[in-house]
Motif scaffolding. Structure first.
Motif, PDB file in Angstrom:
ATOM      1  N   GLY A 106      77.274 -13.731  -5.091  1.00 40.00           N
ATOM      2  CA  GLY A 106      78.189 -14.519  -6.145  1.00 40.00           C
ATOM      3  C   GLY A 106      78.599 -15.894  -5.519  1.00 40.00           C
ATOM      4  O   GLY A 106      79.319 -16.742  -5.915  1.00 40.00           O
ATOM      5  N   LEU A 107      77.611 -16.406  -4.455  1.00 38.03           N
ATOM      6  CA  LEU A 107      77.703 -17.617  -3.982  1.00 38.03           C
ATOM      7  C   LEU A 107      77.348 -18.787  -4.800  1.00 38.03           C
ATOM      8  O   LEU A 107      76.184 -18.524  -5.747  1.00 38.03           O
ATOM      9  CB  LEU A 107      77.042 -17.738  -2.581  1.00 38.03           C
ATOM     10  CG  LEU A 107      77.616 -17.231  -1.511  1.00 38.03           C
ATOM     11  CD1 LEU A 107      76.709 -17.159  -0.341  1.00 38.03           C
ATOM     12  CD2 LEU A 107      79.010 -17.864  -0.873  1.00 38.03           C
ATOM     13  N   LYS A 108      77.822 -20.226  -4.823  1.00 36.41           N
ATOM     14  CA  LYS A 108      77.282 -20.977  -5.780  1.00 36.41           C
ATOM     15  C   LYS A 108      77.022 -21.969  -4.559  1.00 36.41           C
ATOM     16  O   LYS A 108      77.696 -22.727  -3.937  1.00 36.41           O
ATOM     17  CB  LYS A 108      78.341 -21.704  -6.637  1.00 36.41           C
ATOM     18  CG  LYS A 108      78.858 -20.820  -7.609  1.00 36.41           C
ATOM     19  CD  LYS A 108      79.369 -21.584  -8.835  1.00 36.41           C
ATOM     20  CE  LYS A 108      79.915 -20.916  -9.920  1.00 36.41           C
ATOM     21  NZ  LYS A 108      81.137 -19.851  -9.609  1.00 36.41           N
ATOM     22  N   LEU A 109      75.693 -22.242  -4.398  1.00 33.40           N
ATOM     23  CA  LEU A 109      75.080 -22.879  -3.454  1.00 33.40           C
ATOM     24  C   LEU A 109      74.525 -24.406  -3.798  1.00 33.40           C
ATOM     25  O   LEU A 109      73.701 -24.259  -5.004  1.00 33.40           O
ATOM     26  CB  LEU A 109      74.021 -22.126  -2.451  1.00 33.40           C
ATOM     27  CG  LEU A 109      74.544 -21.090  -1.883  1.00 33.40           C
ATOM     28  CD1 LEU A 109      73.438 -20.377  -0.958  1.00 33.40           C
ATOM     29  CD2 LEU A 109      75.618 -21.324  -1.014  1.00 33.40           C
ATOM     30  N   ASP A 110      74.666 -25.323  -3.253  1.00 32.62           N
ATOM     31  CA  ASP A 110      73.817 -26.570  -3.533  1.00 32.62           C
ATOM     32  C   ASP A 110      73.448 -27.203  -2.053  1.00 32.62           C
ATOM     33  O   ASP A 110      73.789 -26.333  -0.952  1.00 32.62           O
ATOM     34  CB  ASP A 110      74.691 -27.813  -4.153  1.00 32.62           C
ATOM     35  CG  ASP A 110      75.926 -28.027  -3.411  1.00 32.62           C
ATOM     36  OD1 ASP A 110      76.194 -27.880  -2.213  1.00 32.62           O
ATOM     37  OD2 ASP A 110      76.863 -28.659  -4.435  1.00 32.62           O
ATOM     38  N   ARG A 113      76.251 -27.406   0.410  1.00 31.51           N
ATOM     39  CA  ARG A 113      76.547 -26.269   0.998  1.00 31.51           C
ATOM     40  C   ARG A 113      76.000 -25.630   1.814  1.00 31.51           C
ATOM     41  O   ARG A 113      76.318 -25.143   2.863  1.00 31.51           O
ATOM     42  CB  ARG A 113      77.030 -25.367  -0.359  1.00 31.51           C
ATOM     43  CG  ARG A 113      78.407 -24.923  -0.673  1.00 31.51           C
ATOM     44  CD  ARG A 113      79.236 -24.245   0.088  1.00 31.51           C
ATOM     45  NE  ARG A 113      80.550 -24.596   0.265  1.00 31.51           N
ATOM     46  CZ  ARG A 113      81.455 -24.591  -0.456  1.00 31.51           C
ATOM     47  NH1 ARG A 113      81.610 -23.899  -1.619  1.00 31.51           N
ATOM     48  NH2 ARG A 113      82.809 -24.999  -0.076  1.00 31.51           N
ATOM     49  N   GLU A 222      68.876 -23.563  -3.165  1.00 34.95           N
ATOM     50  CA  GLU A 222      69.763 -23.645  -4.034  1.00 34.95           C
ATOM     51  C   GLU A 222      70.224 -22.837  -5.255  1.00 34.95           C
ATOM     52  O   GLU A 222      71.288 -22.669  -5.629  1.00 34.95           O
ATOM     53  CB  GLU A 222      69.621 -25.089  -4.837  1.00 34.95           C
ATOM     54  CG  GLU A 222      69.972 -26.203  -3.887  1.00 34.95           C
ATOM     55  CD  GLU A 222      69.890 -27.469  -4.714  1.00 34.95           C
ATOM     56  OE1 GLU A 222      71.091 -27.998  -5.044  1.00 34.95           O
ATOM     57  OE2 GLU A 222      68.816 -28.082  -4.751  1.00 34.95           O
ATOM     58  N   ASP A 223      68.827 -22.014  -5.631  1.00 31.26           N
ATOM     59  CA  ASP A 223      69.256 -21.007  -6.576  1.00 31.26           C
ATOM     60  C   ASP A 223      69.745 -19.655  -6.043  1.00 31.26           C
ATOM     61  O   ASP A 223      69.747 -18.625  -6.748  1.00 31.26           O
ATOM     62  CB  ASP A 223      67.921 -20.830  -7.435  1.00 31.26           C
ATOM     63  CG  ASP A 223      66.647 -20.379  -6.318  1.00 31.26           C
ATOM     64  OD1 ASP A 223      66.819 -20.410  -5.292  1.00 31.26           O
ATOM     65  OD2 ASP A 223      65.671 -20.376  -7.054  1.00 31.26           O
ATOM     66  N   LYS A 225      71.935 -16.884  -4.884  1.00 27.72           N
ATOM     67  CA  LYS A 225      73.381 -16.497  -5.206  1.00 27.72           C
ATOM     68  C   LYS A 225      74.002 -15.513  -4.175  1.00 27.72           C
ATOM     69  O   LYS A 225      75.111 -15.551  -3.790  1.00 27.72           O
ATOM     70  CB  LYS A 225      73.402 -15.703  -6.585  1.00 27.72           C
ATOM     71  CG  LYS A 225      73.417 -17.200  -7.408  1.00 27.72           C
ATOM     72  CD  LYS A 225      73.743 -16.592  -8.869  1.00 27.72           C
ATOM     73  CE  LYS A 225      73.364 -17.690  -9.951  1.00 27.72           C
ATOM     74  NZ  LYS A 225      72.020 -18.399 -10.001  1.00 27.72           N
ATOM     75  N   ASP A 226      72.987 -14.614  -3.670  1.00 19.87           N
ATOM     76  CA  ASP A 226      73.658 -13.363  -2.768  1.00 19.87           C
ATOM     77  C   ASP A 226      72.644 -13.635  -1.387  1.00 19.87           C
ATOM     78  O   ASP A 226      71.571 -13.851  -1.656  1.00 19.87           O
ATOM     79  CB  ASP A 226      73.168 -12.135  -3.613  1.00 19.87           C
ATOM     80  CG  ASP A 226      73.619 -11.954  -5.217  1.00 19.87           C
ATOM     81  OD1 ASP A 226      74.690 -12.784  -5.367  1.00 19.87           O
ATOM     82  OD2 ASP A 226      73.095 -11.349  -5.886  1.00 19.87           O
ATOM     83  N   GLY A 254      83.870 -18.698  -2.073  1.00 14.73           N
ATOM     84  CA  GLY A 254      83.564 -17.707  -3.309  1.00 14.73           C
ATOM     85  C   GLY A 254      82.880 -16.782  -3.477  1.00 14.73           C
ATOM     86  O   GLY A 254      82.590 -16.201  -4.567  1.00 14.73           O
TER      87      GLY A 254
END
Lengths: 550, 503
Positions: A106-110, A113, A222-223, A225-226, A254
């Motif tokens: 559940g990470l939100k990466l850009d 980050r 960037e896409d 999440k896990d 997060g």
């Protein structure tokens, strides 16, 4: 020295306004501000606190120090899901035996980050990992790999994958030779029969630690999440703490933490990460005695909570990401930091002791006084010197000389310890040919030799005097004056072998009793020519040990 | 100044030249006054200081012959010598030409160039062929005429002469251009008055000599007035090196505070420099990148201490967990150039009898690190170190000593903040307030030795206060030195001029 950098805005949004008072607080927390401008703030982190190497880690600890969210931080930890498993093959046993792993979801990466996470990883590599020697960290996109995983080792030519930032498949050896990371860390795998690799359920290679990840299945984007996170190395405990530092940081970004099961032939099954705090007793008496305070147990508890600890029933619960608590004194220091170093009242104890200078230093000073009284100028040179100045310029072929102490590695051409002061005095004269004469200089200091009989290293205090222009008579007058003033009887003789830098027939040996302590004479023009000195030079050098030892 | 005072202040030389100031040149004044040029020039300057005259100089550039030019004026230019030869032979091979003309390589090359330029010769198949008619051959070259006419005033040269000059300047040492300074003397109004006065020196005492005193020749005479405001040449005397001056001061500070000096070798085993100070063997300071290693080992003498240090690292002592790794004795035997004077503290504490507490020691000396050499880096640095061993010392005492020490070193305000060293806990960093720069200067570390350090040394945990500030920053600040290399540059001129350490 490790520096971490974050934006000033982020600091002010999440911690507080960076005014003078806050800057002072940051310094008094033990993390001095190295640089601050409108955009960014750089903070120095000492090597005992790798848990502060990320903004998240720093914020966690520093907010508690400010009195916000004190005590041991709790993180929710989820049990392994299906196939959250890694097997350690026996093939890595002698190469890189341990790993600690986790899955974060559940990470939100850009991009920024991802860059931030990579920086934290690099900082941990450098400090805790001792430049990846002790441990290395890998982070992978979970959606690209197929669980369960294996940690094993393969012959270098059988290891085959496309390394990060490349488009070609390479063998293990090629990776060491051709990639930047490979070249930098090649010596960590040099001489190994097999190279360690992480492999997924479809036999695809995730990475070759401690060097590089796979471009195809080991690159976080960037896409993503896990992620799957691993730490590999040589000490399960250290790996566990490093993993904890990293995953709590990802959780603060997060993510949700999931454990993995680690199966190994040699040890029993374990689950990582494990946040169980270590417990340590802290004596109130010892704390007050060492700090010179009179704190009550409840006060100590409050102070410890400001440093991120919990206290229950007289025991201190240490966060599992702290690596620096070895002894009670480490807790006592944290009590002192929380109390505030600025709040201690300095005191000189009423203890009387008698001061005393080293006898040798007193005599050295007396000698210097006698010589400055003669109008001589004291100079001071480095203890290290170059072979060229020590030998070649003194007319001794460098290759002939074996008796010197050389550094195993030096960043300059000062590679050996000086054997005498004579060559340094001539160097000084040579560098001052444009300065008004006469040059009358002396130096007192240590010189270093190898005793030929015993092969033992000997360092001794030496004195050398040089006069330019100078002659034998004047130099000898000076020698005799010095020893008359010191009240020491010396005798002189014509030496059996004249040092090659002196003129034969204008050189004497100096003795105390039967022991030769030095030589004096006029420097040979061929040596002066080497140094480009166009002024006659008289010089003496004596071993002071016998003089100082009296 | 009135005329009378001026007359009293005139030196014998000034008196001698004063009547001849209307002469055209310094040389003329020399002749008339019978003084050498240096004395005359100096006296003129002094007279100018006394506002008797105004001196100005006209600079003239004089073109004259150089070393080779003088030679060629006698022997002829190389091209002339080659022409003589060609005049006989008309055609000659290059090889023979050199042999017979006795010209050097350079001279031959220059001659061929010069003659080709004048279209007097041609070179074909390595042979020189004379062109031009008899008249041309015997006519003098412009260069020859120019050389004969030297010396000349540069400003008087014609356009043609200038181009010849430019060409000859390109050849080796034919021409020399010198600047000639000639003085122009202009008397001031008081000077004009003075020149008419009768100047006698019979009533003046110059230097007071033993003879003057013995014969009482000074009686009834006047002492010539000196120009007491004029500057005198610089003087310098013997003195200690400035770094040693400041080190001696620190020594005084320590002994005043009741500390006893420690001394020891600069080459020590890793055991004393690192292991006894609880620095783990994989610490980066123990790499060749950071520390000077010597390819020799030292046997560890004290077996009991070695065992205890090993235990301290591996599993900890006195309730510590230790560093939890396999300690290697061979690693501890490796010799290094000490990286801090703290190794002396460890050696001293190991020898200390715990019955003798409290004990206070200090050290001051050179340490080493494998560094490059530039304004901000060096491989040798000075550190001063103090330790206090006593069962009853605490953190506040550490702060008390630090405050006192730095006050004596000239820093009234200090700040103590948390820091880290492997061998102290608590650890502090010392900042001193710089009142002129209005900023904190970081001067070094301090702390209380960890039980892992003192238990192996003493056999029990006795707190030891320790501080080891770097010394170079303090003395560089005092002497206003910006570049670290200046400390050991030994520029004699600078050392002569450098102020003393006055503290």
């Amino acid at each position: 020295m490790a520096l971490i950098e974050f934006s000033k805005k982020q600091f002010e949004d999440e911690i507080g306004k960076l005014d003078e008072e806050m800057k002072e607080k940051v310094a008094m927390f033990g993390t001095p501000i190295d640089h601050l401008d409108e955009q960014k703030v750089q903070i120095e982190i000492f090597p005992n606190r790798p848990d502060l190497l990320s903004f998240q880690g720093f914020r966690r600890a520093f907010r508690a120090f400010l009195g916000k969210d004190t005590g041991l931080r709790e993180y929710k930890i989820n049990k392994p899901e299906k196939n959250y498993l890694i097997s350690i093959a026996s093939s890595v046993k002698d190469i890189r035996p341990f790993t600690a792993c986790a899955i974060i979801k559940g990470l939100k990466l850009d991009n920024s980050r991802i860059k931030e996470i990579m920086e934290i990883q690099e900082k941990l590599h450098l400090t805790m990992g001792r430049k990846r020697k002790k441990l290395a960290i890998g982070i992978y996109p979970l959606d690209k790999i197929k669980l369960p995983l294996t940690f094993s080792a393969l012959e270098p030519d059988k290891v085959k994958f496309i390394p990060l930032d490349s488009d070609k498949e390479m063998s293990g050896l090629e990776i060491l030779q051709k990639t930047a990371a490979g070249k930098e860390y090649a010596q960590l795998l040099a001489g190994k029969q097999k190279f360690p690799i992480f492999v997924d359920a479809e036999d695809k290679i995730l990475s070759m630690p401690p060097i590089i990840n796979s471009q195809t299945i080991g690159k976080v984007a960037e896409d993503t999440k896990d992620v799957f996170v691993e730490c590999s190395g040589f000490d399960q405990k250290v790996l566990g703490r490093c993993l904890n530092i990293l995953v709590t940081c990802l959780a603060d970004m997060g993510g949700k933490i999931y454990q993995m099961e680690i199966k190994s032939g040699i040890a029993k099954k374990i689950l990582t990460p494990d946040f169980t705090p270590e417990k340590m007793r802290l004596s109130t008496e010892n704390t007050n005695k060492l700090l010179g305070l009179e704190l009550k147990p409840t006060q100590i508890e409050k102070l410890l909570e400001k440093m991120g600890y919990d206290c229950k029933k007289g025991e201190v619960y240490i966060p599992s990401w702290r690596t620096d608590v070895l002894h009670e004194v480490d807790l006592i220091e944290d009590v002192a930091i929380a109390y505030g170093y600025e709040n201690f009242i300095p005191e000189i104890p009423a203890v009387s002791t008698i001061g005393e200078e080293d006898k040798k230093e007193i005599l050295k000073r007396k000698i210097a006084e006698i010589l400055t009284g003669l109008g001589l100028l004291e100079i001071s040179n480095y203890h290290l010197t170059s072979k060229h100045n020590q030998f070649t310029s003194m007319g001794v072929p460098e290759k002939q000389e074996k008796s010197f102490i050389e550094m195993e590695s030096s960043k300059t051409d000062f590679t050996i310890l000086r054997k005498d002061l004579t060559h340094y005095l001539l160097k000084t004269l040579a560098e001052n040919v444009d300065v008004e004469y006469p040059h009358r200089v002396f130096e007192i200091g240590k010189v270093f030799n190898i005793e030929s009989k015993t092969d033992q290293i000997k360092e001794h205090e030496s004195l050398a005097i040089a006069l330019a222009p100078g002659n034998f008579t004047e130099m000898k007058q000076m020698l005799e004056y010095l020893f008359r003033m010191l009240g020491i009887k010396i005798s002189i003789n014509e030496p059996a072998s004249v040092p090659s830098h002196f003129i034969e027939g204008r050189c004497i040996g100096i003795k105390i009793g039967d022991t030769i302590i030095g030589t004096l004479g006029e420097i040979h023009p061929k040596i002066l020519k080497n140094w480009k000195i166009k002024m006659p030079v008289a010089l003496m050098e004596i071993n002071l040990e016998l003089v100082l030892g009296r | 100044m009135d005329t009378k005072k001026i007359i009293e202040s005139l030196s014998p030389n000034e008196r001698k030249i004063l009547p001849h100031l209307d002469e055209k040149s310094i040389e003329d004044i020399c002749r008339k006054s019978n003084l050498d040029k240096v004395s005359v020039t100096r006296s003129l300057t002094y007279l100018q200081n006394k506002k008797i005259l105004e001196l100005s100089y006209i600079v003239k550039k004089i073109v004259d012959v150089g070393i080779n030019g003088a030679l060629y004026r006698k022997k002829g230019l190389p091209e002339r010598r080659l022409m003589h030869l060609l005049n006989e032979k008309r055609i000659i091979s290059l090889k023979d030409a050199q042999k017979e003309s006795k010209l050097s390589d350079d001279e031959l090359k220059a001659s061929l160039g010069a003659l080709k330029k004048k279209a007097m010769i041609e070179i074909k198949n390595d042979k020189i062929i004379l062109g031009g008619n008899k008249e041309d051959v015997s006519k003098k070259f412009a260069e020859e005429l120019f050389l004969e006419s030297l010396p000349l005033d540069y400003d008087s040269l014609s356009k043609e002469q200038l181009s010849v000059l430019k060409y000859l300047e390109g050849r080796k040492d034919i021409i020399r251009i010198e600047e000639e300074k000639s003085a122009v003397i202009k008397l001031t109004e008081p000077g004009k008055k003075l020149i008419g006065e009768k100047l006698t020196s019979e009533n003046m005492i110059e230097q007071i000599t033993p003879e003057v005193l013995q014969g009482e020749a000074w009686k009834g005479k006047k002492f010539r007035r000196y120009d007491v405001t004029s500057s005198v040449p610089l003087m310098s005397g013997g003195k200690r090196h400035f770094v040693n001056q400041s080190i001696d001061y620190a020594r005084t500070v320590w002994t005043e505070m009741g500390f006893k000096e420690m001394s020891g070798n600069m080459i020590v085993s890793s055991f004393w420099n690192f292991d006894a100070l609880f620095t783990p063997q994989d610490h980066s300071v123990r790499e060749m990148q950071d520390t000077f290693f010597i390819n020799k080992k030292d046997e560890l003498q004290d077996k009991k201490l070695t065992k205890s240090v090993k235990e301290s690292h591996e599993e900890g002592v006195g309730g510590s967990k230790g560093w939890e790794y396999a300690w290697n004795e061979e690693e501890a035997k490796k010799l290094v150039l000490r990286t801090h004077t703290t190794c002396l503290s460890a050696q001293t504490l190991a020898k200390l009898n715990t019955q003798q507490l409290p004990a206070k020691y200090f050290a001051i000396g050179k340490n080493f690190r494998n560094e490059t050499l530039d304004w901000n880096h060096g491989f040798e640095f000075n550190q001063t170190e103090g330790i206090v061993a006593d069962r009853n010392v605490n953190f506040r005492h550490l702060l008390g000593y630090l405050k006192q020490f730095f006050k004596k070193m000239g820093f009234e305000k200090i700040r103590i903040r948390p820091s880290y060293f492997p061998y102290t806990e608590p650890s502090v960093e010392i900042d001193v307030w710089h009142p002129e720069k209005k900023m904190w200067l970081e001067l070094g570390g301090a702390g209380i030795f960890r039980p892992e350090v003192t238990i192996p040394l003493f056999g029990e945990y006795i707190p030891v206060l320790a501080w080891g500030p770097g010394f170079d920053r303090m003395l560089m600040d005092y002497y206003e030195i910006k570049d670290l290399r200046e400390l050991y540059k030994n520029n004699i001129d600078k050392l002569r001029k450098m102020k003393f350490w006055i503290k």
